[in-house]
Design a protein around this motif. Structure first.
Motif, short mmCIF file in Angstrom:
data_model
loop_
_atom_site.label_atom_id
_atom_site.label_comp_id
_atom_site.label_asym_id
_atom_site.label_seq_id
_atom_site.Cartn_x
_atom_site.Cartn_y
_atom_site.Cartn_z
N PRO A 164 8.73 -47.63 -16.55
CA PRO A 164 9.60 -47.29 -15.44
C PRO A 164 9.94 -48.53 -14.63
O PRO A 164 9.16 -49.49 -14.57
CB PRO A 164 8.77 -46.30 -14.62
CG PRO A 164 7.35 -46.61 -15.00
CD PRO A 164 7.39 -47.03 -16.43
N ALA A 165 11.11 -48.52 -14.02
CA ALA A 165 11.53 -49.64 -13.19
C ALA A 165 10.63 -49.76 -11.99
O ALA A 165 10.28 -48.77 -11.35
CB ALA A 165 12.98 -49.47 -12.76
N ILE B 122 7.95 -36.44 -13.67
CA ILE B 122 7.11 -37.31 -14.50
C ILE B 122 7.95 -38.53 -14.82
O ILE B 122 8.74 -38.53 -15.76
CB ILE B 122 6.63 -36.60 -15.77
CG1 ILE B 122 5.75 -35.40 -15.40
CG2 ILE B 122 5.87 -37.56 -16.68
CD1 ILE B 122 5.30 -34.58 -16.59
N ASN B 123 7.79 -39.56 -14.02
CA ASN B 123 8.71 -40.70 -14.07
C ASN B 123 8.09 -41.91 -14.75
O ASN B 123 7.72 -42.89 -14.11
CB ASN B 123 9.17 -41.05 -12.65
CG ASN B 123 9.88 -39.89 -11.97
OD1 ASN B 123 10.74 -39.25 -12.57
ND2 ASN B 123 9.51 -39.60 -10.72
N GLY B 124 7.92 -41.82 -16.05
CA GLY B 124 7.39 -42.95 -16.80
C GLY B 124 5.88 -43.09 -16.70
O GLY B 124 5.37 -44.20 -16.57
N TYR C 54 5.40 -44.29 -22.74
CA TYR C 54 5.54 -43.70 -21.41
C TYR C 54 6.26 -42.36 -21.54
O TYR C 54 7.14 -42.20 -22.39
CB TYR C 54 6.33 -44.63 -20.49
CG TYR C 54 5.76 -46.02 -20.37
CD1 TYR C 54 4.87 -46.34 -19.36
CD2 TYR C 54 6.12 -47.01 -21.28
CE1 TYR C 54 4.33 -47.63 -19.25
CE2 TYR C 54 5.59 -48.29 -21.19
CZ TYR C 54 4.70 -48.59 -20.17
OH TYR C 54 4.18 -49.86 -20.08
N ALA C 55 5.89 -41.42 -20.68
CA ALA C 55 6.50 -40.09 -20.70
C ALA C 55 7.41 -39.92 -19.49
O ALA C 55 7.07 -40.31 -18.37
CB ALA C 55 5.42 -39.01 -20.70
N TYR C 56 8.57 -39.29 -19.75
CA TYR C 56 9.56 -39.03 -18.70
C TYR C 56 9.95 -37.56 -18.73
O TYR C 56 10.22 -37.00 -19.79
CB TYR C 56 10.81 -39.88 -18.91
CG TYR C 56 10.60 -41.36 -18.73
CD1 TYR C 56 10.89 -41.98 -17.53
CD2 TYR C 56 10.10 -42.15 -19.78
CE1 TYR C 56 10.70 -43.35 -17.36
CE2 TYR C 56 9.91 -43.52 -19.62
CZ TYR C 56 10.21 -44.10 -18.40
OH TYR C 56 10.01 -45.46 -18.25
N LEU D 57 -1.68 -38.54 -20.33
CA LEU D 57 -0.74 -39.36 -19.59
C LEU D 57 -0.95 -39.22 -18.10
O LEU D 57 -1.43 -38.20 -17.62
CB LEU D 57 0.71 -39.01 -19.95
CG LEU D 57 1.17 -37.58 -19.74
CD1 LEU D 57 2.39 -37.54 -18.82
CD2 LEU D 57 1.54 -36.95 -21.08
N GLY D 58 -0.60 -40.30 -17.40
CA GLY D 58 -0.74 -40.30 -15.95
C GLY D 58 -1.79 -41.27 -15.47
O GLY D 58 -1.99 -42.34 -16.04
#
Length: 202
Positions: free
Chosen positions: A199-200, A40-42, A34-36, A54-55
């Motif tokens: 992400p949470a 860009i939140n996970g 995952y990318a942060y 990603l995405g």
């Protein structure tokens, strides 16, 4: 007799350890990436015609695209990508470089550009890119595969001053995953951290 100072020292060490626990190294058999970064939140990283994107996978214009999991290869610095089958009638398979295979190696394109894509490659070094997506493959040499390290749950690229970047595609929520080793790499791109933690929710 134990002195008051010794007891206070033990208590202080315990407090410091609790405030700064050591992050556990990845020990699962396989994991997702995952990318942060800024806005860009996970976002999940997926396979798209040989590239790491990603995405929102539904926004990608790649012909062959699917989620992937990662596992260690012959060493902990070489990583194998496995397709996650999202279609029960047609199992996902890599078609990198026109070659169909059940696994690929995660790699970085070795180019003369300021930024280069993170890609998937076959065991013999054949790689592929989505010709419809932004191109970053001028002057390409053999892909580099023995470059990955996990520091806790964070992915580190074993290249001098290397960082990850998300390149916009013109569609909100869909990016190309790049790497670069100069400050110029951030021009027009968003610096991101790649992690194995989702992400949470909520």
């Amino acid at each position: 007799m134990i002195s008051i100072n010794f007891i206070m020292l033990i208590a202080l060490c315990g407090a410091i350890s609790s405030a700064h626990p050591l992050e556990k190294r990845q020990d699962a058999d396989s994991w997702r990436l995952y990318a942060y970064g800024d806005d860009i939140n996970g976002l999940p990283i997926f396979y798209a015609d040989g590239q790491a994107q990603l995405g929102d996978i539904n926004l990608s214009n790649a012909t062959n695209k699917f989620p992937v999991t990662i596992s260690f290869g012959d060493s902990k610095t070489t990583w194998v990508a496995h397709p996650e089958n999202t279609n029960t009638t047609t199992p996902a398979a890599f078609t990198t470089g026109g070659s169909v295979s059940p696994t690929n190696l995660l790699a970085i394109a070795n180019t003369d550009s300021i930024t280069s894509p993170v890609i998937f490659t076959t065991s013999n070094g054949t790689s592929g890119t989505d010709a419809s997506a932004p191109s970053n493959t001028a002057g390409t040499s053999a892909p580099l595969t023995d470059v990955w390290t996990l520091y806790g749950n964070t992915v580190i690229l074993n290249q001098t001053n290397a960082d990850f970047y998300a390149q916009p595609t013109g569609k909100d929520g869909w990016y190309i995953l790049l790497w670069g080793s100069t400050d110029q790499a951030a021009v027009g791109n968003t610096p991101v951290t790649v992690r194995t933690i989702a992400p949470a929710s909520g």
